[in-house]
Design a protein around this motif. Structure first.
Motif, short mmCIF file in Angstrom:
data_model
loop_
_atom_site.label_atom_id
_atom_site.label_comp_id
_atom_site.label_asym_id
_atom_site.label_seq_id
_atom_site.Cartn_x
_atom_site.Cartn_y
_atom_site.Cartn_z
N THR A 20 0.83 -1.21 0.00
CA THR A 20 0.00 0.00 0.00
C THR A 20 0.86 1.26 0.00
O THR A 20 0.52 2.24 -0.65
CB THR A 20 -1.00 0.02 1.18
N HIS A 21 2.00 1.21 0.69
CA HIS A 21 2.91 2.36 0.68
C HIS A 21 3.45 2.60 -0.73
O HIS A 21 3.46 3.74 -1.23
CB HIS A 21 4.04 2.17 1.68
N ASP A 71 0.54 3.70 -3.01
CA ASP A 71 0.12 5.06 -2.65
C ASP A 71 1.09 6.08 -3.23
O ASP A 71 0.68 7.10 -3.78
CB ASP A 71 0.05 5.24 -1.13
N THR A 72 2.38 5.82 -3.09
CA THR A 72 3.39 6.72 -3.63
C THR A 72 3.23 6.86 -5.14
O THR A 72 3.27 7.96 -5.69
CB THR A 72 4.81 6.21 -3.29
N PHE A 130 0.42 6.18 -7.05
CA PHE A 130 -0.85 6.77 -7.45
C PHE A 130 -1.04 8.21 -6.97
O PHE A 130 -1.88 8.92 -7.50
CB PHE A 130 -2.03 5.91 -6.98
N ASN A 131 -0.28 8.65 -6.00
CA ASN A 131 -0.42 10.01 -5.49
C ASN A 131 0.55 10.99 -6.14
O ASN A 131 0.74 12.10 -5.64
CB ASN A 131 -0.27 10.04 -3.98
N GLN A 132 1.15 10.61 -7.26
CA GLN A 132 1.99 11.54 -7.99
C GLN A 132 1.12 12.67 -8.51
O GLN A 132 -0.01 12.46 -8.93
CB GLN A 132 2.68 10.84 -9.17
N LYS A 133 1.63 13.87 -8.49
CA LYS A 133 0.88 15.05 -8.94
C LYS A 133 1.43 15.51 -10.27
O LYS A 133 2.63 15.52 -10.50
CB LYS A 133 0.97 16.17 -7.90
#
Length: 109
Positions: free
Chosen positions: A92-93, A96-97, A99-102
């Protein structure tokens, strides 16, 4: 067929791809959801719950176990499975890293 050339990609890229494989089939997603719902080890209940043949369930369990997402213990003549919390947290870490790229605010296309 050629080699997959995974060595040309970063460790993180390979980990994202490896863990994403767990969600590449809806049966594996259903198995994971069922294990979370029960929050206990499952011994043989998956065939009636998921609705697939035992051989098919076994193949998906084998794949999830090879990815480390589930772990199993032999109890008598059956194998009991549960979520491997340590690997789940790691996965999940990593995801998450990823998929949470901006996106930057630059114009594109």
């Amino acid at each position: 067929m050629g080699a997959s050339k995974t060595n040309i990609f970063s460790d993180q890229q390979n980990e994202v791809a490896r863990f994403a494989k767990a969600f590449a089939h809806p049966a594996r997603v259903a198995i994971i959801e069922y294990l979370f719902k029960l929050n206990a080890c499952v011994c043989g209940d998956l065939v009636s719950e998921i609705g697939l043949a035992q051989a098919t369930i076994s193949q998906h369990l084998k794949e999830l176990k090879s990815l480390g997402i589930i772990k199993g213990n032999i109890e008598g003549t059956s194998v009991c499975y549960c979520i491997n919390e340590e690997v789940w947290d790691k996965m999940t870490h990593i995801l998450d890293t990823f998929f949470n790229q901006k996106l930057s605010t630059t114009e594109c296309c």
